[in-house]
Design a protein around this motif. Structure first.
Motif, PDB file in Angstrom:
ATOM      1  N   ALA A  38      -6.242  -0.949   1.699  1.00  0.00           N
ATOM      2  CA  ALA A  38      -6.650   0.166   0.756  1.00  0.00           C
ATOM      3  C   ALA A  38      -5.222   0.806   0.197  1.00  0.00           C
ATOM      4  O   ALA A  38      -4.321   0.713   0.839  1.00  0.00           O
ATOM      5  N   ASN A  39      -5.339   1.099  -1.292  1.00  0.00           N
ATOM      6  CA  ASN A  39      -4.216   1.624  -1.878  1.00  0.00           C
ATOM      7  C   ASN A  39      -3.085   0.562  -2.110  1.00  0.00           C
ATOM      8  O   ASN A  39      -1.838   1.065  -2.392  1.00  0.00           O
ATOM      9  N   ALA A  97       0.766  -1.205  -0.047  1.00  0.00           N
ATOM     10  CA  ALA A  97       0.024  -0.119  -0.008  1.00  0.00           C
ATOM     11  C   ALA A  97       0.596   1.227   0.086  1.00  0.00           C
ATOM     12  O   ALA A  97       2.021   1.299   0.682  1.00  0.00           O
ATOM     13  N   ARG A 104      -4.608   6.995  -2.807  1.00  0.00           N
ATOM     14  CA  ARG A 104      -5.020   6.277  -4.135  1.00  0.00           C
ATOM     15  C   ARG A 104      -4.503   6.936  -5.293  1.00  0.00           C
ATOM     16  O   ARG A 104      -4.228   5.740  -6.120  1.00  0.00           O
ATOM     17  N   VAL A 127      -6.826  -1.624  -4.877  1.00  0.00           N
ATOM     18  CA  VAL A 127      -7.854  -1.925  -3.630  1.00  0.00           C
ATOM     19  C   VAL A 127      -8.357  -0.650  -3.151  1.00  0.00           C
ATOM     20  O   VAL A 127      -7.393   0.244  -2.781  1.00  0.00           O
ATOM     21  N   GLY A 128      -9.419  -0.256  -3.167  1.00  0.00           N
ATOM     22  CA  GLY A 128      -9.938   1.058  -2.756  1.00  0.00           C
ATOM     23  C   GLY A 128     -10.293   1.406  -1.353  1.00  0.00           C
ATOM     24  O   GLY A 128     -10.428   2.466  -0.839  1.00  0.00           O
ATOM     25  N   SER A 129     -10.473   0.288  -0.369  1.00  0.00           N
ATOM     26  CA  SER A 129     -11.027   0.325   0.969  1.00  0.00           C
ATOM     27  C   SER A 129     -10.714  -0.646   1.933  1.00  0.00           C
ATOM     28  O   SER A 129      -9.985  -1.854   1.139  1.00  0.00           O
TER      29      SER A 129
END
Length: 220
Positions: free
Chosen positions: A149-150, A118, A122, A143-145
């Motif tokens: 995430a990130n 990560a 974003r 991956v957004g959440s």
């Protein structure tokens, strides 16, 4: 007048006879708790204790100890399915002293994940994705959440060899790819056996060739 005198005399006579019966006997009126010739009951606490008397040991405790010493116990498994476990019980029935089936949860690898760690935002994760595409590396997902995430996911593989191949491809292109193992909780099925110590016992004689294992356990 005569009748009154007779009544007084009879009353005095009754009193005298009663006093003689009550006080004039040479023995006491004592009741007996039991019939003649029958032993009198005594409470256990009233029985005198004879010195040197020792209570008998508990025979059941000795028997249990002897049973544990006469048998050895092993765990057989793990079986893939409950049906495999039932089949083994049927095959071993009559050849062991006792059996018990049990299920326990264990953790085993389910997949291997290849990814780029990560980043701070974003926007940076999307920038990494564009750089992957520029190097002809496809099949990725940003991956957004959530906890990841990130992160840029590069694939989830059942076969660790395929995961390693993907990892090598991405790192060779200059990206800091990583690989981690994903695990899941699954049931395991075991069969515990108690067999007589006096004779050798090989469960393979009854179950045939298999990939099952066995190890000693405390007797049950």
């Amino acid at each position: 007048m005569f009748l009154r005198l007779l009544f007084v005399l009879l009353s005095a006579l009754n009193i005298a006879v009663g006093a003689w019966l009550l006080l004039g006997q040479p023995y006491r009126h004592v009741g007996y708790a039991t019939d003649p010739g029958v032993a009198q009951l005594q409470l256990l606490s009233e029985v005198p204790v004879t010195e040197g008397t020792i209570a008998a040991p508990d025979a059941s405790a000795d028997a249990a100890t002897g049973t544990a010493q006469d048998y050895r116990c092993v765990a057989l498994g793990p079986f893939d399915t409950p049906q495999d476990l039932r089949s083994a019980r049927q095959a071993l029935d009559g050849h062991v002293a006792r059996m018990r089936s049990r299920q326990q949860q264990t953790t085993q690898p389910s997949a291997w994940w290849v990814y780029l760690p990560a980043v701070a935002s974003r926007a940076q994760a999307l920038q990494e994705a564009r750089q992957l595409a520029a190097k002809n590396i496809n099949d990725y997902f940003v991956v957004g959440s959530g906890d990841q995430a990130n992160t840029v996911s590069l694939g989830l593989f059942r076969d660790p060899a395929n995961a390693r191949k993907r990892l090598d491809q991405v790192t060779a292109a200059g990206f800091p790819a990583r690989m981690s193992e994903r695990s899941e909780s699954v049931p395991e099925y075991w069969l515990d056996l108690a067999v007589a110590s006096a004779r050798p016992f090989d469960w393979r004689e009854y179950l045939g060739a298999s990939d099952l294992g066995s190890h000693d356990i405390p007797c049950f």
